[in-house]
Design an enzyme around this catalytic site. Structure first.
Site, mmCIF file in Angstrom:
data_model
loop_
_atom_site.group_PDB
_atom_site.id
_atom_site.type_symbol
_atom_site.label_atom_id
_atom_site.label_comp_id
_atom_site.label_asym_id
_atom_site.label_seq_id
_atom_site.Cartn_x
_atom_site.Cartn_y
_atom_site.Cartn_z
ATOM 1 C CB SER A 1 -0.879 0.015 1.254
ATOM 2 O OG SER A 1 -1.486 1.290 1.420
ATOM 3 C CE1 TYR B 1 -4.047 -2.031 5.340
ATOM 4 C CE2 TYR B 1 -3.053 0.035 4.621
ATOM 5 C CZ TYR B 1 -3.767 -1.116 4.330
ATOM 6 O OH TYR B 1 -4.182 -1.349 3.044
HETATM 7 N N1 CAA Z 1 -4.612 14.279 9.389
HETATM 8 C C1 CAA Z 1 -4.557 15.136 10.438
HETATM 9 N N2 CAA Z 1 -5.352 15.049 11.494
HETATM 10 C C2 CAA Z 1 -6.272 14.080 11.505
HETATM 11 C C3 CAA Z 1 -6.396 13.153 10.457
HETATM 12 C C4 CAA Z 1 -5.527 13.303 9.362
HETATM 13 N N3 CAA Z 1 -5.598 12.472 8.308
HETATM 14 N N4 CAA Z 1 -7.392 12.302 10.752
HETATM 15 C C5 CAA Z 1 -7.857 12.663 11.958
HETATM 16 N N5 CAA Z 1 -7.195 13.744 12.403
HETATM 17 C C6 CAA Z 1 -7.412 14.460 13.627
HETATM 18 C C7 CAA Z 1 -8.862 14.813 13.847
HETATM 19 O O1 CAA Z 1 -9.200 15.972 13.141
HETATM 20 C C8 CAA Z 1 -8.900 15.017 15.339
HETATM 21 O O2 CAA Z 1 -8.329 16.273 15.640
HETATM 22 P P1 CAA Z 1 -8.890 17.172 16.827
HETATM 23 O O3 CAA Z 1 -8.763 16.337 18.068
HETATM 24 O O4 CAA Z 1 -7.996 18.366 16.782
HETATM 25 O O5 CAA Z 1 -10.299 17.454 16.447
HETATM 26 C C9 CAA Z 1 -7.948 13.972 15.806
HETATM 27 O O6 CAA Z 1 -7.110 13.645 14.714
HETATM 28 C C10 CAA Z 1 -8.669 12.711 16.234
HETATM 29 O O7 CAA Z 1 -7.775 12.083 17.008
HETATM 30 P P2 CAA Z 1 -8.209 10.821 17.800
HETATM 31 O O8 CAA Z 1 -7.101 10.428 18.705
HETATM 32 O O9 CAA Z 1 -9.558 11.016 18.400
HETATM 33 O O10 CAA Z 1 -8.295 9.825 16.620
HETATM 34 P P3 CAA Z 1 -9.030 8.444 16.563
HETATM 35 O O11 CAA Z 1 -8.290 7.417 17.313
HETATM 36 O O12 CAA Z 1 -10.473 8.638 16.821
HETATM 37 O O13 CAA Z 1 -8.779 8.121 15.061
HETATM 38 C C11 CAA Z 1 -9.113 7.989 12.804
HETATM 39 C C12 CAA Z 1 -9.399 8.793 14.081
HETATM 40 C C13 CAA Z 1 -9.422 6.511 13.012
HETATM 41 C C14 CAA Z 1 -7.670 8.137 12.388
HETATM 42 C C15 CAA Z 1 -10.067 8.520 11.775
HETATM 43 O O14 CAA Z 1 -9.793 9.882 11.575
HETATM 44 C C16 CAA Z 1 -9.946 7.801 10.470
HETATM 45 O O15 CAA Z 1 -10.529 6.749 10.271
HETATM 46 N N6 CAA Z 1 -9.185 8.400 9.552
HETATM 47 C C17 CAA Z 1 -8.973 7.785 8.246
HETATM 48 C C18 CAA Z 1 -7.812 6.869 8.276
HETATM 49 C C19 CAA Z 1 -7.497 6.460 6.870
HETATM 50 O O16 CAA Z 1 -7.247 7.290 6.014
HETATM 51 N N7 CAA Z 1 -7.508 5.166 6.586
HETATM 52 C C20 CAA Z 1 -7.238 4.674 5.292
HETATM 53 C C21 CAA Z 1 -8.060 3.428 5.099
HETATM 54 S S1 CAA Z 1 -7.966 2.831 3.441
HETATM 55 C C22 CAA Z 1 -6.541 2.038 3.384
HETATM 56 O O17 CAA Z 1 -5.776 1.960 4.303
HETATM 57 C C23 CAA Z 1 -6.247 1.372 2.082
HETATM 58 C C24 CAA Z 1 -4.929 1.730 1.569
HETATM 59 O O18 CAA Z 1 -4.038 0.870 1.539
HETATM 60 C C25 CAA Z 1 -4.709 3.095 1.060
#
Ligand code: CAA
Length: 247
Positions: free
Chosen positions: A143, A156
């Site tokens: 990935s 991951y």
């Molecule tokens: N960049 C910067 N900040 C981010 C962020 C990012 N990409 N994603 C979340 N944040 C921030 C939020 O805005 C929040 O900030 P505030 O507290 O200032 O509001 C904070 O992080 C949330 O922190 P938490 O500790 O509460 O985070 P969490 O444990 O609840 O996790 C998360 C949140 C699970 C990361 C969720 O944001 C999420 O699912 N993000 C997407 C992750 C992603 O992109 N996954 C890809 C899946 S597809 C894949 O992986 C296939 C491939 O091979 C490409």
């Protein structure tokens, strides 16, 4: 160019998403495909049926490839049924996205087991068979996250980066043989895994992709086909299929 007619492939996690697209692409090109699944039995059986309706050959085999005994049985099922094994596509993968502060040991271990230890578990019993092929191929679906990292994806990213290191090392060890070992690094592809990304986060991701769209599973499958057919002199590489998101 390698004639794929009659070659035998295992695709782990081959019943859904990117795996299903790979399965279909190989079957359309004359490869007998062993479709490994863990829980998607209906999807696997209907894929087998549609491949057979189109004159192809396929077999669905249930195995949790994070378990080495089950992975060994998967390889045995392929060889017992078709008498040979030429291609292994390590595609099975899961996410358990959490920021590191919230990541439990279980979420760490599960993702490493399913995405990375599964590669050891399948390659280990498969290698002796693939080595007998005149065009052996070991292809791991890594990935962009293993190359660039991802917020909430330490587990991951570590697993996917591990697949790349594994690929380069095994490629070196097998370079004198007819077996090539490569990784494909998809970017964000329209699958159920990407559908789980919160909508606002996904919008930001797509905005950063130079081609401004998600990829399609078939675009990854074409990469696998290319490596199988035309990849005799390509080994130890990462084939990036990501719309320009990581260069
Ligand atoms: N960049 C910067 N900040 C981010 C962020 C990012 N990409 N994603 C979340 N944040 C921030 C939020 O805005 C929040 O900030 P505030 O507290 O200032 O509001 C904070 O992080 C949330 O922190 P938490 O500790 O509460 O985070 P969490 O444990 O609840 O996790 C998360 C949140 C699970 C990361 C969720 O944001 C999420 O699912 N993000 C997407 C992750 C992603 O992109 N996954 C890809 C899946 S597809 C894949 O992986 C296939 C491939 O091979 C490409």
């Amino acid at each position: 160019m390698t004639n794929l007619q009659g070659k035998v492939a295992i695709v782990t996690g081959g019943a859904v998403g990117i795996g299903a697209a790979i399965t279909k692409e190989l079957a359309q090109n004359g490869v007998k495909v062993v479709i490994n699944y863990n829980s998607s039995s209906q999807a696997a059986e209907s894929l087998v049926a549609s491949i057979k309706e189109n004159g192809g050959e396929a077999l669905a085999v249930q195995a949790d490839v994070s378990n080495s005994d089950q992975a060994a049985k998967l390889v045995s099922a392929a060889v017992d049924t078709y008498g040979q094994l030429d291609i292994l596509v390590n595609n099975a993968g899961i996410t358990r996205d959490r920021s590191f502060k919230k990541l439990s040991e279980e979420d760490w271990r599960k993702v490493i087991d399913v995405n990375l230890n599964s590669v050891y578990n399948t390659v280990s019993p498969a290698l002796a068979h693939i080595s007998q092929s005149d065009a052996g191929r070991i292809i791991s679906i890594s990935s962009i996250i293993g190359q660039a990292g991802g917020f909430g994806q330490t587990n991951y990213a570590a697993a996917k980066a591990g697949m790349i290191g594994f690929t380069k090392s095994l490629a070196l060890e097998l370079a004198k043989s007819s077996v090539t070992v490569n990784a494909i690094c998809p970017g964000f592809i329209e699958t159920s895994m990407v559908a789980e990304i919160p909508e606002n986060v996904l919008e930001q991701i797509v905005a950063k992709i130079p081609q401004k769209r998600l990829g399609q599973a078939e675009e990854i499958a074409k990469g696998v086909l290319f490596l199988c057919k035309d990849g005799a002199y390509i080994t130890g590489q990462q084939l990036n299929i990501n719309g320009g998101l990581y260069m």
